[in-house]
Design a protein around this motif. Structure first.
Motif, mmCIF file in Angstrom:
data_model
loop_
_atom_site.group_PDB
_atom_site.id
_atom_site.type_symbol
_atom_site.label_atom_id
_atom_site.label_comp_id
_atom_site.label_asym_id
_atom_site.label_seq_id
_atom_site.Cartn_x
_atom_site.Cartn_y
_atom_site.Cartn_z
ATOM 1 N N LEU A 6 5.756 4.599 -54.392
ATOM 2 C CA LEU A 6 5.450 3.411 -53.614
ATOM 3 C C LEU A 6 5.518 3.763 -52.136
ATOM 4 C CD1 LEU A 6 5.006 0.336 -53.387
ATOM 5 C CD2 LEU A 6 7.509 0.088 -53.511
ATOM 6 N N PHE A 7 4.425 3.508 -51.424
ATOM 7 C CA PHE A 7 4.356 3.786 -49.989
ATOM 8 C C PHE A 7 4.311 2.472 -49.225
ATOM 9 C CE2 PHE A 7 2.622 7.448 -52.144
ATOM 10 C CZ PHE A 7 3.158 8.518 -51.454
ATOM 11 N N LEU A 8 5.228 2.324 -48.278
ATOM 12 C CA LEU A 8 5.343 1.127 -47.454
ATOM 13 C C LEU A 8 5.378 1.530 -45.983
ATOM 14 C CD1 LEU A 8 8.290 -0.494 -49.444
ATOM 15 C CD2 LEU A 8 5.884 -1.161 -49.578
ATOM 16 N N LEU A 9 5.036 0.602 -45.102
ATOM 17 C CA LEU A 9 5.255 0.821 -43.676
ATOM 18 C C LEU A 9 6.736 0.614 -43.377
ATOM 19 C CD1 LEU A 9 2.248 -0.997 -41.995
ATOM 20 C CD2 LEU A 9 2.716 1.445 -41.990
ATOM 21 N N LYS A 10 7.286 1.461 -42.516
ATOM 22 C CA LYS A 10 8.672 1.281 -42.092
ATOM 23 C C LYS A 10 8.780 -0.052 -41.370
ATOM 24 C CE LYS A 10 10.070 6.041 -41.280
ATOM 25 N NZ LYS A 10 10.435 7.026 -40.250
ATOM 26 N N PRO A 11 9.735 -0.893 -41.754
ATOM 27 C CA PRO A 11 9.905 -2.167 -41.047
ATOM 28 C C PRO A 11 10.314 -1.939 -39.593
ATOM 29 C CG PRO A 11 11.152 -2.143 -43.114
ATOM 30 C CD PRO A 11 10.655 -0.752 -42.872
ATOM 31 N N GLY A 12 9.875 -2.830 -38.726
ATOM 32 C CA GLY A 12 10.236 -2.741 -37.317
ATOM 33 C C GLY A 12 9.461 -1.678 -36.568
ATOM 34 N N PHE A 13 8.202 -1.487 -36.952
ATOM 35 C CA PHE A 13 7.400 -0.469 -36.281
ATOM 36 C C PHE A 13 6.836 -1.005 -34.971
ATOM 37 C CE2 PHE A 13 4.548 -2.578 -39.302
ATOM 38 C CZ PHE A 13 3.474 -2.933 -38.503
ATOM 39 N N GLU A 14 6.515 -0.082 -34.096
ATOM 40 C CA GLU A 14 5.920 -0.425 -32.811
ATOM 41 C C GLU A 14 4.448 -0.032 -32.842
ATOM 42 O OE1 GLU A 14 6.931 0.045 -28.061
ATOM 43 O OE2 GLU A 14 7.759 1.483 -29.476
ATOM 44 N N ASP A 15 3.598 -0.941 -32.431
ATOM 45 C CA ASP A 15 2.168 -0.674 -32.312
ATOM 46 C C ASP A 15 1.937 -0.129 -30.909
ATOM 47 O OD1 ASP A 15 -0.587 -0.711 -31.971
ATOM 48 O OD2 ASP A 15 -0.853 -2.703 -32.817
ATOM 49 N N ALA A 19 2.960 -1.975 -26.623
ATOM 50 C CA ALA A 19 4.252 -1.338 -26.352
ATOM 51 C C ALA A 19 5.362 -2.357 -26.127
ATOM 52 C CB ALA A 19 4.126 -0.420 -25.144
ATOM 53 N N GLY A 20 6.530 -2.041 -26.680
ATOM 54 C CA GLY A 20 7.700 -2.888 -26.502
ATOM 55 C C GLY A 20 7.811 -4.018 -27.509
ATOM 56 N N LYS A 21 6.789 -4.224 -28.340
ATOM 57 C CA LYS A 21 6.841 -5.251 -29.381
ATOM 58 C C LYS A 21 6.992 -4.564 -30.733
ATOM 59 C CE LYS A 21 4.095 -8.814 -27.137
ATOM 60 N NZ LYS A 21 2.948 -9.710 -27.274
ATOM 61 N N PHE A 22 7.825 -5.144 -31.574
ATOM 62 C CA PHE A 22 8.066 -4.568 -32.892
ATOM 63 C C PHE A 22 7.540 -5.510 -33.964
ATOM 64 C CE2 PHE A 22 10.878 -2.499 -29.986
ATOM 65 C CZ PHE A 22 10.775 -1.170 -30.360
ATOM 66 N N PHE A 23 7.038 -4.925 -35.038
ATOM 67 C CA PHE A 23 6.346 -5.681 -36.070
ATOM 68 C C PHE A 23 6.850 -5.304 -37.459
ATOM 69 C CE2 PHE A 23 3.590 -5.163 -32.456
ATOM 70 C CZ PHE A 23 3.044 -6.423 -32.277
ATOM 71 N N VAL A 24 6.543 -6.168 -38.409
ATOM 72 C CA VAL A 24 6.694 -5.853 -39.827
ATOM 73 C C VAL A 24 5.356 -6.162 -40.486
ATOM 74 C CG1 VAL A 24 9.174 -6.300 -39.948
ATOM 75 C CG2 VAL A 24 7.571 -8.146 -40.425
ATOM 76 N N ASN A 29 6.595 -6.263 -46.499
ATOM 77 C CA ASN A 29 7.860 -7.002 -46.463
ATOM 78 C C ASN A 29 8.130 -7.751 -47.768
ATOM 79 O OD1 ASN A 29 9.475 -6.534 -44.278
ATOM 80 N ND2 ASN A 29 9.412 -8.648 -43.583
ATOM 81 N N ALA A 30 7.081 -8.268 -48.393
ATOM 82 C CA ALA A 30 7.261 -8.939 -49.687
ATOM 83 C C ALA A 30 7.828 -7.954 -50.710
ATOM 84 C CB ALA A 30 5.933 -9.509 -50.173
ATOM 85 N N ILE A 31 7.346 -6.729 -50.678
ATOM 86 C CA ILE A 31 7.837 -5.708 -51.606
ATOM 87 C C ILE A 31 9.244 -5.266 -51.213
ATOM 88 C CG2 ILE A 31 7.395 -3.405 -52.539
ATOM 89 C CD1 ILE A 31 4.351 -4.079 -52.084
ATOM 90 N N GLU A 32 9.513 -5.180 -49.903
ATOM 91 C CA GLU A 32 10.871 -4.861 -49.440
ATOM 92 C C GLU A 32 11.863 -5.905 -49.960
ATOM 93 O OE1 GLU A 32 12.017 -2.213 -48.100
ATOM 94 O OE2 GLU A 32 10.480 -1.309 -46.835
ATOM 95 N N GLY A 33 11.445 -7.171 -49.969
ATOM 96 C CA GLY A 33 12.302 -8.228 -50.500
ATOM 97 C C GLY A 33 12.622 -8.015 -51.969
#
Length: 115
Positions: A6-15, A19-24, A29-33
């Motif tokens: 299972l491959f997921l994006l790391k939570p709290g990534f920066e685009d 710059a300076g904003k963090f995303f999920v 995130n549904a799968i992380e839950g």
């Protein structure tokens, strides 16, 4: 013994474009839950959290550069695979968060309610 991957994006990534904003990723995130609710599940599958930046080499090596959107579940080649799985480079996978959640519920026998 091999496991589904299972491959997921790391939570709290920066685009880098913001710059300076963090995303999920809401799909990841549904799968992380699910993984947080059923911690034993992460011992039965291989979970990799990848950075937002492309190329995402671990998934590119398996499915190629055109298939690096996440989340994606790549099936162990020795086990049963759902009929609706995609196939690229001889590897079977699903890349819909809804379908991944449903598959994990069916395969690992925990309740799943579809709304």
């Amino acid at each position: 013994m091999s496991k589904d991957q299972l491959f997921l994006l790391k939570p709290g990534f920066e685009d880098p474009a913001q710059a300076g904003k963090f995303f999920v990723c809401p799909h990841c995130n549904a799968i992380e839950g699910l993984l947080a609710s059923f911690p034993g599940l992460a011992t039965q599958i291989e979970v990799q959290r990848l950075p937002f930046a492309r190329p995402r080499s671990p998934i590119v090596e398996i499915l190629g550069e055109l298939h690096q959107s996440l989340p994606v579940l790549v099936f162990d080649q020795s086990g049963p695979v759902p009929e609706d799985a995609g196939v690229v480079n001889g590897r079977r996978f699903i890349d819909s968060s809804e379908r991944i959640l449903r598959y994990l519920a069916e395969r690992y026998s925990f309740p799943y309610v579809h709304q």
